[in-house]
Design an enzyme around this catalytic site. Structure first.
Site, PDB file in Angstrom:
ATOM      1  N   HIS A  13       0.865  -1.203   0.000  1.00  0.00           N
ATOM      2  CA  HIS A  13       0.000   0.000   0.000  1.00  0.00           C
ATOM      3  C   HIS A  13       0.891   1.239   0.000  1.00  0.00           C
ATOM      4  O   HIS A  13       1.461   1.605   1.024  1.00  0.00           O
ATOM      5  CB  HIS A  13      -0.913   0.009   1.238  1.00  0.00           C
ATOM      6  N   HIS A  15       1.411   5.408  -1.864  1.00  0.00           N
ATOM      7  CA  HIS A  15       0.985   6.502  -2.755  1.00  0.00           C
ATOM      8  C   HIS A  15       2.222   7.047  -3.450  1.00  0.00           C
ATOM      9  O   HIS A  15       3.094   7.623  -2.796  1.00  0.00           O
ATOM     10  CB  HIS A  15       0.303   7.615  -1.945  1.00  0.00           C
ATOM     11  N   LYS A  97     -10.031  -0.797  -5.402  1.00  0.00           N
ATOM     12  CA  LYS A  97      -9.988  -0.152  -4.094  1.00  0.00           C
ATOM     13  C   LYS A  97     -11.310   0.501  -3.751  1.00  0.00           C
ATOM     14  O   LYS A  97     -11.846   1.288  -4.532  1.00  0.00           O
ATOM     15  CB  LYS A  97      -8.887   0.911  -4.128  1.00  0.00           C
ATOM     16  N   HIS A 134     -10.268   1.069   2.264  1.00  0.00           N
ATOM     17  CA  HIS A 134     -10.049   2.097   3.290  1.00  0.00           C
ATOM     18  C   HIS A 134     -11.238   1.977   4.242  1.00  0.00           C
ATOM     19  O   HIS A 134     -12.350   2.390   3.908  1.00  0.00           O
ATOM     20  CB  HIS A 134      -9.971   3.510   2.690  1.00  0.00           C
ATOM     21  N   HIS A 172      -4.145  -0.476   6.093  1.00  0.00           N
ATOM     22  CA  HIS A 172      -3.662   0.420   7.157  1.00  0.00           C
ATOM     23  C   HIS A 172      -4.542   0.374   8.411  1.00  0.00           C
ATOM     24  O   HIS A 172      -5.098   1.368   8.839  1.00  0.00           O
ATOM     25  CB  HIS A 172      -3.463   1.851   6.657  1.00  0.00           C
ATOM     26  N   ASP A 245       1.589   2.829   3.452  1.00  0.00           N
ATOM     27  CA  ASP A 245       0.722   3.993   3.293  1.00  0.00           C
ATOM     28  C   ASP A 245       1.548   5.283   3.250  1.00  0.00           C
ATOM     29  O   ASP A 245       1.100   6.332   3.710  1.00  0.00           O
ATOM     30  CB  ASP A 245      -0.346   4.066   4.397  1.00  0.00           C
TER      31      ASP A 245
HETATM   32  N1  LIG Z   1      -3.518   7.807   4.689  1.00  0.00           N
HETATM   33  C1  LIG Z   1      -3.725   9.096   4.499  1.00  0.00           C
HETATM   34  O1  LIG Z   1      -3.901   9.809   5.484  1.00  0.00           O
HETATM   35  N2  LIG Z   1      -3.722   9.665   3.283  1.00  0.00           N
HETATM   36  C2  LIG Z   1      -3.688   9.003   2.016  1.00  0.00           C
HETATM   37  C3  LIG Z   1      -4.994   8.374   1.650  1.00  0.00           C
HETATM   38  C4  LIG Z   1      -5.300   7.100   2.399  1.00  0.00           C
HETATM   39  O2  LIG Z   1      -4.558   6.116   2.290  1.00  0.00           O
HETATM   40  O3  LIG Z   1      -6.298   7.046   3.128  1.00  0.00           O
HETATM   41  C5  LIG Z   1      -3.279  10.035   0.950  1.00  0.00           C
HETATM   42  O4  LIG Z   1      -3.500   9.764  -0.243  1.00  0.00           O
HETATM   43  O5  LIG Z   1      -2.726  11.067   1.302  1.00  0.00           O
HETATM   44 ZN   LIG Z   2      -3.087   5.164   1.679  1.00  0.00          ZN
HETATM   45 ZN   LIG Z   3      -6.679   4.998   3.169  1.00  0.00          ZN
END
Ligand SMILES: NC(=O)N[C@@H](CC(=O)O)C(=O)O
Ligand SMILES: [Zn+2]
Ligand SMILES: [Zn+2]
Length: 342
Positions: A13, A15, A97, A134, A172, A245
């Site tokens: 996971h 970004h 997702k 999520h 997460h 995450d």
């Molecule tokens: N975890 C977070 O607080 N932020 C994530 C989105 C997510 O995974 O929920 C993001 O894209 O910034």
């Molecule tokens: Zn995330």
């Molecule tokens: Zn998330």
């Protein structure tokens, strides 16, 4: 000198964002992650196969290692069974997702009622495509610290019952409730745990001053939940595996009157996990959590090569440029006690 050698890990996971940031996020993840499940909450979101394949190519074009992105479709109220089948047929898109609409960063196009994706979920169950979740309700009347538990009780438990063959990752996780739910569920249900939820609890974010770089969703919970997560991650139970995450936001978007949710950990992901496992006296459990349980659950081969970590402290910079925006990582200006051996 103390060292540990483990099979190359994967991040289930992350970004990576897009545009100017992509070269830097891919470099950080690709330093030692073999593969990564790449979150689709771009602007606009990655809702179809064409977008996912385009994003895949952009990630690959920045990669200087064997790093392999595993792509994910962003489910909306309109995602069709045909879209799921087309995505699965590419071989590059392994999951879809579920963002409850409004639950987190760039989730506005998410799902307003889980019943709206039942056709897509049916196709995913048939095709063997994983559902990533999520897991928070969005009802403003529900306390933010209870949103994960109530999502599990009211929504996830129904989805699990209605699609018993669908592989689901509750991502997460932040509560003992989530740990207990996943442990009690069938072997089709697993969870990822971040390094920051193992290392920190809400006191780190809120006691003695508010620290916006710890603000992420689902929000850090009280210490007892942190202890349950540590116990789950270090237990050797194959239902729990690594998902950072890591979620970069520009410094000025975090240090603001209304700051964004997300913490950057990809600069030191495995090093931070090593600290958490060492503190729990469970360094011997790190390899399975980081490198075995994820691919086993996804039905993919484990990585064939290894990485080595050295017990050596190093200073984390106050910020990283990351596409020029300036991102403050977790542990900024402080020490991390493990380091990758290059
Ligand atoms: N975890 C977070 O607080 N932020 C994530 C989105 C997510 O995974 O929920 C993001 O894209 O910034
Ligand atoms: Zn995330
Ligand atoms: Zn998330």
């Amino acid at each position: 000198m103390t060292t540990i050698t483990l099979t190359r890990p994967d991040d289930w996971h992350i970004h990576l964002r897009d545009g100017d940031a992509l070269a830097d996020t891919v470099r950080d993840a690709g330093r030692y992650m073999g593969r990564a499940i790449v979150m689709p909450n771009l602007v606009p979101p990655v809702t179809n196969t064409e977008q996912a394949l385009g994003y895949y190519q952009r990630i690959k074009s920045h990669s200087t290692t064997a790093f392999e992105p595993l792509m994910v479709l962003y489910l909306t109220d309109k995602t069709s069974a045909e879209e799921i089948r087309a995505a699965k047929a590419t071989g590059k898109i392994v999951a879809a997702k579920l963002y409850p609409a409004g639950a987190t960063t760039n989730s506005d196009s998410g799902v307003t009622d889980v019943k709206n994706i039942y056709g897509a979920l049916q196709a995913m169950q048939e095709e063997g495509m994983l559902l990533l979740v999520h897991g928070e309700v969005t009802d403003s009347a529900i306390d933010i610290f209870d949103r994960e538990r109530i999502f599990i009780e009211n929504i996830l438990s129904k989805v699990v019952a209605d699609f018993p063959e669908l592989k689901i990752v509750l991502e997460h996780i932040t509560t003992k409730d989530a740990v207990d739910f996943v442990m009690a569920a069938s072997d089709k249900v697993a969870a990822t745990i971040t390094a920051h939820h193992l290392l920190y609890n809400r006191n780190h974010m809120l006691a003695g001053g508010i620290r916006p770089h710890f603000y992420c969703l689902p929000i850090l919970k009280r210490n007892t939940h942190q202890q349950a997560l540590i116990q789950a991650a270090t237990s050797g139970n194959p239902k729990f595996f690594l998902g950072t995450d890591s979620a970069p936001h520009a410094k000025d978007k975090k240090e603001a009157a209304c700051g964004c949710a997300g913490s950057y950990t990809a600069h030191a992901a495995i090093e931070l996990y090593a600290e958490a496992f060492e503190a729990a006296g469970a360094l011997d459990k790190l390899e399975a959590f980081a490198s075995f349980h994820g691919p086993d659950f996804y039905g993919l081969p484990r990585n064939g090569d290894k990485i080595t970590l050295v017990k050596r402290s190093w200073q984390v910079p106050e910020s990283y440029p990351l596409g020029g925006a300036g991102v403050v990582p977790i542990r900024a200006g402080e020490q991390i006690h493990w380091q990758l051996q290059d």
